[in-house]
Every structure is written in structure tokens, then in C-alpha cells.
Design a protein around this motif. Structure first.
Motif, PDB file in Angstrom:
ATOM      1  N   ALA A   5       0.852  -1.194   0.000  1.00  0.00           N
ATOM      2  CA  ALA A   5       0.000   0.000   0.000  1.00  0.00           C
ATOM      3  C   ALA A   5       0.879   1.233   0.000  1.00  0.00           C
ATOM      4  CB  ALA A   5      -0.911  -0.005   1.225  1.00  0.00           C
ATOM      5  N   LYS A   6       0.754   2.005  -1.064  1.00  0.00           N
ATOM      6  CA  LYS A   6       1.535   3.243  -1.162  1.00  0.00           C
ATOM      7  C   LYS A   6       0.607   4.436  -0.929  1.00  0.00           C
ATOM      8  CE  LYS A   6       3.367   6.907  -3.126  1.00  0.00           C
ATOM      9  NZ  LYS A   6       2.791   8.066  -3.805  1.00  0.00           N
ATOM     10  N   PHE A   7       1.005   5.312  -0.021  1.00  0.00           N
ATOM     11  CA  PHE A   7       0.188   6.498   0.268  1.00  0.00           C
ATOM     12  C   PHE A   7       0.903   7.742  -0.231  1.00  0.00           C
ATOM     13  CE2 PHE A   7      -1.268   3.253   3.143  1.00  0.00           C
ATOM     14  CZ  PHE A   7      -2.649   3.405   3.108  1.00  0.00           C
ATOM     15  N   VAL A  36       5.469   5.361   1.661  1.00  0.00           N
ATOM     16  CA  VAL A  36       4.837   6.672   1.853  1.00  0.00           C
ATOM     17  C   VAL A  36       5.646   7.801   1.220  1.00  0.00           C
ATOM     18  CG1 VAL A  36       5.885   7.149   4.133  1.00  0.00           C
ATOM     19  CG2 VAL A  36       3.613   8.045   3.598  1.00  0.00           C
ATOM     20  N   SER A  37       4.917   8.795   0.728  1.00  0.00           N
ATOM     21  CA  SER A  37       5.540  10.009   0.187  1.00  0.00           C
ATOM     22  C   SER A  37       5.732  11.012   1.319  1.00  0.00           C
ATOM     23  CB  SER A  37       4.620  10.659  -0.846  1.00  0.00           C
ATOM     24  OG  SER A  37       4.594   9.911  -2.021  1.00  0.00           O
ATOM     25  N   ALA A  38       6.409  12.102   1.030  1.00  0.00           N
ATOM     26  CA  ALA A  38       6.550  13.180   2.010  1.00  0.00           C
ATOM     27  C   ALA A  38       5.214  13.901   2.142  1.00  0.00           C
ATOM     28  CB  ALA A  38       7.608  14.161   1.527  1.00  0.00           C
ATOM     29  N   ALA A  39       4.959  14.451   3.333  1.00  0.00           N
ATOM     30  CA  ALA A  39       3.704  15.167   3.553  1.00  0.00           C
ATOM     31  C   ALA A  39       3.475  16.197   2.449  1.00  0.00           C
ATOM     32  CB  ALA A  39       3.743  15.851   4.921  1.00  0.00           C
ATOM     33  N   ASN A  47       2.230  24.312   0.723  1.00  0.00           N
ATOM     34  CA  ASN A  47       3.403  23.781   0.020  1.00  0.00           C
ATOM     35  C   ASN A  47       3.650  22.331   0.396  1.00  0.00           C
ATOM     36  OD1 ASN A  47       4.289  26.255  -1.267  1.00  0.00           O
ATOM     37  ND2 ASN A  47       4.673  26.974   0.820  1.00  0.00           N
ATOM     38  N   LYS A  48       4.144  21.584  -0.595  1.00  0.00           N
ATOM     39  CA  LYS A  48       4.563  20.218  -0.302  1.00  0.00           C
ATOM     40  C   LYS A  48       5.909  20.288   0.412  1.00  0.00           C
ATOM     41  CE  LYS A  48       2.670  18.134  -4.462  1.00  0.00           C
ATOM     42  NZ  LYS A  48       2.917  17.288  -5.601  1.00  0.00           N
ATOM     43  N   ILE A  49       6.127  19.373   1.343  1.00  0.00           N
ATOM     44  CA  ILE A  49       7.414  19.341   2.041  1.00  0.00           C
ATOM     45  C   ILE A  49       8.560  19.209   1.021  1.00  0.00           C
ATOM     46  CG2 ILE A  49       8.856  17.920   3.565  1.00  0.00           C
ATOM     47  CD1 ILE A  49       6.889  19.459   5.232  1.00  0.00           C
ATOM     48  N   THR A  50       8.353  18.399  -0.004  1.00  0.00           N
ATOM     49  CA  THR A  50       9.419  18.218  -1.007  1.00  0.00           C
ATOM     50  C   THR A  50       9.783  19.553  -1.667  1.00  0.00           C
ATOM     51  OG1 THR A  50       8.635  15.988  -1.429  1.00  0.00           O
ATOM     52  CG2 THR A  50      10.053  16.945  -3.115  1.00  0.00           C
ATOM     53  N   ASP A  51       8.775  20.363  -1.969  1.00  0.00           N
ATOM     54  CA  ASP A  51       9.060  21.668  -2.584  1.00  0.00           C
ATOM     55  C   ASP A  51       9.817  22.569  -1.613  1.00  0.00           C
ATOM     56  OD1 ASP A  51       7.919  21.158  -5.086  1.00  0.00           O
ATOM     57  OD2 ASP A  51       5.921  21.505  -4.303  1.00  0.00           O
ATOM     58  N   GLY A 113      12.277  14.486   3.448  1.00  0.00           N
ATOM     59  CA  GLY A 113      10.827  14.683   3.477  1.00  0.00           C
ATOM     60  C   GLY A 113      10.121  13.350   3.681  1.00  0.00           C
ATOM     61  N   GLU A 114      10.508  12.357   2.877  1.00  0.00           N
ATOM     62  CA  GLU A 114       9.848  11.048   3.019  1.00  0.00           C
ATOM     63  C   GLU A 114      10.359  10.342   4.289  1.00  0.00           C
ATOM     64  OE1 GLU A 114       9.650  12.760  -0.189  1.00  0.00           O
ATOM     65  OE2 GLU A 114       8.375  11.083  -0.694  1.00  0.00           O
ATOM     66  N   TRP A 115      11.628  10.592   4.607  1.00  0.00           N
ATOM     67  CA  TRP A 115      12.236   9.918   5.763  1.00  0.00           C
ATOM     68  C   TRP A 115      11.482  10.258   7.051  1.00  0.00           C
ATOM     69  CZ3 TRP A 115      14.975  10.687  10.346  1.00  0.00           C
ATOM     70  CH2 TRP A 115      15.792   9.638  10.766  1.00  0.00           C
ATOM     71  N   GLY A 167       9.207   6.478   0.372  1.00  0.00           N
ATOM     72  CA  GLY A 167       9.332   6.366  -1.086  1.00  0.00           C
ATOM     73  C   GLY A 167      10.311   7.382  -1.637  1.00  0.00           C
ATOM     74  N   PHE A 168      10.439   7.409  -2.962  1.00  0.00           N
ATOM     75  CA  PHE A 168      11.105   8.496  -3.689  1.00  0.00           C
ATOM     76  C   PHE A 168      12.629   8.470  -3.698  1.00  0.00           C
ATOM     77  CE2 PHE A 168      11.672  13.408  -3.839  1.00  0.00           C
ATOM     78  CZ  PHE A 168      11.655  13.435  -5.218  1.00  0.00           C
ATOM     79  N   TYR A 169      13.251   7.687  -2.812  1.00  0.00           N
ATOM     80  CA  TYR A 169      14.713   7.662  -2.846  1.00  0.00           C
ATOM     81  C   TYR A 169      15.248   6.265  -2.566  1.00  0.00           C
ATOM     82  CZ  TYR A 169      15.062   7.541   2.301  1.00  0.00           C
ATOM     83  OH  TYR A 169      14.979   7.170   3.615  1.00  0.00           O
ATOM     84  N   LYS A 181      12.401  10.477 -10.122  1.00  0.00           N
ATOM     85  CA  LYS A 181      11.779  11.709 -10.634  1.00  0.00           C
ATOM     86  C   LYS A 181      10.701  12.182  -9.678  1.00  0.00           C
ATOM     87  CE  LYS A 181      12.215  10.932 -15.536  1.00  0.00           C
ATOM     88  NZ  LYS A 181      11.613  10.101 -16.545  1.00  0.00           N
ATOM     89  N   ARG A 182      10.226  13.412  -9.868  1.00  0.00           N
ATOM     90  CA  ARG A 182       9.126  13.899  -9.037  1.00  0.00           C
ATOM     91  C   ARG A 182       7.944  12.927  -9.118  1.00  0.00           C
ATOM     92  NH1 ARG A 182       8.912  19.016  -6.864  1.00  0.00           N
ATOM     93  NH2 ARG A 182       7.455  17.964  -5.493  1.00  0.00           N
ATOM     94  N   GLY A 183       7.287  12.767  -7.986  1.00  0.00           N
ATOM     95  CA  GLY A 183       6.181  11.808  -7.934  1.00  0.00           C
ATOM     96  C   GLY A 183       6.678  10.372  -7.824  1.00  0.00           C
ATOM     97  N   GLY A 184       7.972  10.224  -7.565  1.00  0.00           N
ATOM     98  CA  GLY A 184       8.609   8.902  -7.641  1.00  0.00           C
ATOM     99  C   GLY A 184       8.275   7.944  -6.517  1.00  0.00           C
ATOM    100  N   GLY A 185       7.513   8.409  -5.521  1.00  0.00           N
ATOM    101  CA  GLY A 185       7.066   7.462  -4.498  1.00  0.00           C
ATOM    102  C   GLY A 185       6.250   6.344  -5.143  1.00  0.00           C
ATOM    103  N   ASP A 186       5.555   6.666  -6.213  1.00  0.00           N
ATOM    104  CA  ASP A 186       4.789   5.649  -6.953  1.00  0.00           C
ATOM    105  C   ASP A 186       5.718   4.569  -7.514  1.00  0.00           C
ATOM    106  OD1 ASP A 186       2.441   7.010  -6.558  1.00  0.00           O
ATOM    107  OD2 ASP A 186       2.379   7.908  -8.555  1.00  0.00           O
ATOM    108  N   ILE A 187       6.907   4.992  -7.918  1.00  0.00           N
ATOM    109  CA  ILE A 187       7.866   4.023  -8.481  1.00  0.00           C
ATOM    110  C   ILE A 187       8.379   3.112  -7.363  1.00  0.00           C
ATOM    111  CG2 ILE A 187       9.962   3.726  -9.882  1.00  0.00           C
ATOM    112  CD1 ILE A 187       9.625   6.621 -10.834  1.00  0.00           C
TER     113      ILE A 187
HETATM  114  N1  ASP Z   1       7.651  13.727  -2.533  1.00  0.00           N
HETATM  115  C1  ASP Z   1       8.013  13.537  -3.897  1.00  0.00           C
HETATM  116  C2  ASP Z   1       7.374  14.591  -4.778  1.00  0.00           C
HETATM  117  O1  ASP Z   1       6.694  15.492  -4.269  1.00  0.00           O
HETATM  118  C3  ASP Z   1       7.722  12.147  -4.376  1.00  0.00           C
HETATM  119  C4  ASP Z   1       6.275  11.717  -4.264  1.00  0.00           C
HETATM  120  O2  ASP Z   1       5.444  12.452  -3.749  1.00  0.00           O
HETATM  121  O3  ASP Z   1       5.981  10.602  -4.698  1.00  0.00           O
HETATM  122  O4  ASP Z   1       7.574  14.578  -5.946  1.00  0.00           O
END
Ligand code: ASP
Length: 449
Positions: A5-7, A36-39, A47-51, A113-115, A167-169, A181-187
Motif C-alpha cells: 500500500a503506497k500512500f 509513503v511520500s513526504a507530507a 506547500n509540499k514538504i518536497t518543494d 521529506g519522506e524519511w 518512497g522516492f529515494y 523523478k518527481r512523484g517517484g514514491g509511486d515508483i
Molecule cells: N515527494 C516527492 C514529490 O513530491 C515524491 C512523491 O510524492 O511521490 O515529488
């Protein structure tokens, strides 16, 4: 059953969202591996934590004091932990991180962020925390070392039984942190599902699955409950996206379905993406419609062109020389078109046309600007004769001029070019005629003509 389960970021944007995640995980004991992705954003202008972490990197690069920004990030994590009663020492750990920040690599900084998000979630769920740097192994060229990753993930799963993984790293064998890449928690989620032979890869997000059309164009489009990987590729390519594109391949290759679900409405069916859909069920003829505006088509006509060996290749190589990628090349007997993305040729179109003139000496060459492409996608279309004719008929009746037509070779999509100005109306005509209402009884594959 094994469920990964990926959130996504919006599912863990604040303490309230974490509670939803806990309820979802608890509701099914098969959900033992959580990624899990970063908040993410709590509200539209948030803002996203990643940004924010990327902004921290920019502060460092330009020698600007980033302390207030780091304080904001720390406060977001501390607030979530406090509200959930999580005891992990966020402040202390964040202090350790901030005090050495200038010695850390930009990728390492962003990965926190994800950590931190995963640290909080692990304690909140009562699951062990597994650091992605220890199991997601990158080659130095940035690709994934699937063999090593699989061995490490399998070991970790056997040892821990369940886990929460950021996720993401991941990291190279020498421990250097690398990001997807961005959004890489899905990967990451897809890789974990593949390596642990999951029954399903659940991707929890803030929408109830794939929509059959863009909600900015069509009012309340229906959700697609079942879609094949091929159909999804076609729709995502044309701009309808829920998942990071590259997240498909790791699971697709080994036949694991992806289930898209909404953390905010977990009772909704969502969308299931698999290699093939079932037969003998009542299904929609058209799965979905997507499209993009601002393409440009160059039409070339020359008598007896079809007899001239290499004519098309020479035309395409002109575009290649200008580094322009070709979207479609519909051909006729003595004519063909080359459809390209308008922004790619904004500065070069005159030079390209000029070279095409010299190279091919065509009888006619013209450029159609402001072209929108609409892709009508449906695995069931190839089993129903006359679908395309009916679509074109409906558009004709609505007075919409179709400027170009191509069909994918597997016959799962029909791509039409219309004027930018007709884009929204064309999509609505197709949607209301074919997607909204039409359900058909599908014969089994064996019965297909
Ligand atoms: N936190 C990263 C992003 O904002 C990865 C992800 O959300 O999957 O791109």
C-alpha cells in the motif's frame, strides 16, 4: 495475499490524514508493506514538504539563510507527531539534520521529506521503519539495480514481517542517496510490489481513480473502474494522469495489478489497472477520452510520392535535425502530415518548412496551427464494427471539423485532430454520446469476429 500500500503526499498531509491511513491499513491485515511520500499540501495554497526542501537547497546554493524555512518544515512534522501522540524525537533529529545541512548533498536533503514522514507513520501504525537507503539500490547511472533491491527487500520482509518504507529515494551501493523523478514514491511502491511478489499494488491518493474525461472539460465524468495498462498509457500520454508514468513498468512486467484508491473515500471502488480485462461482462465501449491542445501539423503533398523510396524518411529526418519529436505522421497516397507539439517548433517552424521545400520539392506544403488532439480510448472498440464511423458522425452533426485521424495499430485508440477552439465541445460530444451512457455486452474473445 500480499498487498503493498503506497500512500501519496496528500494522504499524509496532516494528522487527520494519518488517522485515515491508519484506519485503512488496520482494515486489512494483508496490507503489511507500506510505502509513503513526504507530507503534501493540506490546502490549495499550501506547500509540499518536497518543494520546501528543494527551496532549502536553493537557499544553500545562493548563500541565503534558510533557517526560518527549516523551522517551518520542522514545525509541520512536530505538529503531526504531537497531535498523533508519536514520541519519535522529531525536534532532536531535525536539529541534527539542520546542523550539518551544508555538508549534505541536495538529494539527501530532499529525501528527508519522506524519511521523517515514514518515521512518524511507522510509529503511529506500530510497524517497523525500513530505510529506503538500505534496500532500494541504484546503479551509478541512476537506474535501479533490481537484483540487489529484490534480495534486500526480501530479506527485510522476512526479518520484519511488515514495514513502513519512505518512497522516492534509494542509494547506490556506496550509500549515496539518489532520488527518483518527481512523484517517484509511486515508483518505489511498484518496485516493492514487484520484489515481494505482491498480489496487488495499492496506490492510495486523493482521487477515486482514473476519470473517463478531464473534469475541467466534462462535468462530473464517471470513474473508470477497470482499465488495461495499454489503455492507461494512451490516456496518460494525452494528459490524463494519476500515477507516475514509470511506476507502471515494474509491476506490469510481472503481471501485478495496480489498484488506485482514494484515502478520503476508501469505500469507493477506485480503478484497477491490469494487463487484460475480463470477458463476457457488461462493459463500456469507450474507456476514456483525453486530449491536449496546441499541436501543429505540416501537410506535404507530392504527385507519385508513394513511388519514391525514402521520401518519408527524408521528411522526418528534417524534423530530427531540429531535435523535434514527432507525435503522429498520418499518411495518404500522395500526401502525408507530420504532427508535432507546437511549443517544440515555436522558433524553428519556418526553418523546418524551408528545408522541407528544398529537400522534397513538394507540390503543396502547408502548416496547420492551433490543432488539438483528442484520443478516444477503448479496448472494446476493436470488437465493435463502426465505432469510429459513429464518433465521426456525432462530431459532424455537431458541426465540428475533424482535421486529422489516426488509429493505433492495436485499435485501442482513435486519435483525432480538431481546432483548438473546438476542443472542449468535441470532447463533450463524444463523452455524452458514447462514454456516459453506452454499456455493451462484450462477447468473449473466442466469439470475436
Ligand atoms: N515527494 C516527492 C514529490 O513530491 C515524491 C512523491 O510524492 O511521490 O515529488
Amino acid at each position: 495475499m500480499i498487498k503493498v500500500a503506497k500512500f501519496g503526499g496528500s494522504s499524509v498531509a496532516d494528522a487527520g490524514q494519518f488517522r485515515k491511513v491508519r484506519d485503512i491499513v488496520r482494515a486489512d491485515p494483508d496490507r503489511s508493506y507500506v510505502v509513503v511520500s513526504a507530507a503534501g499540501k493540506r490546502f490549495a495554497d499550501d506547500n509540499k514538504i518536497t518543494d520546501l526542501l528543494l527551496l532549502v537547497n536553493a537557499h544553500i546554493a545562493y548563500h541565503v539563510d534558510g533557517t526560518p524555512l527549516l523551522k517551518d518544515i520542522e514545525e509541520r512534522f512536530s505538529e503531526i507527531a504531537r497531535e498523533l501522540g508519536v514520541t519519535y524525537p522529531i525536534e532532536e533529529k531535525f536539529e541534527e539534520f539542520s546542523s550539518v545541512i551544508r555538508s549534505l548533498s541536495p538529494e539527501y536533503i530532499v529525501s528527508r521529506g519522506e524519511w521523517f514522514t515514514a518515521r512518524i507513520l511507522a510509529e503511529y501504525l506500530g510497524f517497523p521503519f525500513l530505510d529506503a537507503a538500505d534496500v532500494i539500490v541504484f546503479h551509478h547511472d541512476g537506474t535501479i539495480d533490481m537484483e540487489r533491491t529484490k534480495t534486500r527487500l526480501k530479506d527485510a520482509a522476512a526479518r520484519m514481517g511488515r514495514f513502513v518504507l519512505p518512497g522516492f529515494y534509494g542509494a547506490t551501493v556506496d550509500g549515496t542517496i539518489k532520488l527518483f523523478k518527481r512523484g517517484g514514491g509511486d515508483i518505489t511502491g511498484a518496485i516493492v510490489a514487484r520484489c515481494l511478489d505482491a498480489t496487488v499494488y495499492e496506490n492510495w491518493t486523493d482521487v477515486s481513480g482514473f476519470l473517463s474525461a478531464d473534469p475541467r472539460v466534462v462535468d462530473s465524468p464517471r470513474t473508470i473502474h477497470r482499465i488495461t495498462f495499454d489503455e492507461m498509457r494512451e490516456l496518460s500520454y494525452m494528459g490524463a494522469s494519476v500515477l507516475q508514468e514509470e511506476a507502471i513498468f515494474p509491476v506490469r512486467e510481472v503481471g501485478i495489478p495496480i489498484q488506485i484508491k482514494n484515502t478520503n473515500l476508501p469505500e469507493k471502488r477506485g480503478t484497477i489497472i491490469r494487463e487484460t480485462a475480463e470477458d463476457n461482462v457488461r462493459e463500456h465501449l469507450i474507456t476514456g477520452i483525453a486530449g491536449r491542445k496546441n499541436f501543429m501539423a505540416v501537410h506535404i503533398q507530392k504527385a507519385h510520392m508513394s513511388d519514391k523510396v525514402g521520401f518519408l524518411r527524408r521528411a522526418l529526418s528534417v524534423f530530427e535535425r531540429y531535435g523535434v519529436s514527432i507525435e503522429h505522421a498520418p499518411t495518404g497516397v500522395d500526401s502525408f502530415g507530420v504532427v508535432v507539439n507546437g511549443v517544440d517548433v515555436r522558433e524553428t517552424i519556418y526553418a523546418i518548412v524551408n528545408e522541407l521545400q528544398q529537400e522534397l520539392k513538394p507540390d503543396v506544403i502547408n502548416v496547420v496551427d492551433q490543432l488539438a488532439l483528442i484520443s478516444v480510448v477503448g479496448r472494446n472498440m476493436n470488437r465493435r464494427a463502426g465505432t469510429s464511423g459513429r464518433i465521426f458522425g456525432a462530431l459532424g452533426e455537431a458541426g465540428i471539423n475533424i482535421r486529422m485521424i489516426t488509429q493505433s495499430s492495436q485499435e485501442i485508440s482513435i486519435i483525432m485532430g480538431v481546432n483548438n477552439a473546438d476542443f472542449d465541445r468535441a470532447i463533450n460530444v463524444i463523452y455524452h454520446n458514447f462514454v456516459e451512457s453506452e454499456m455493451v455486452e462484450m462477447p468473449s474473445r473466442g466469439d470475436a469476429q
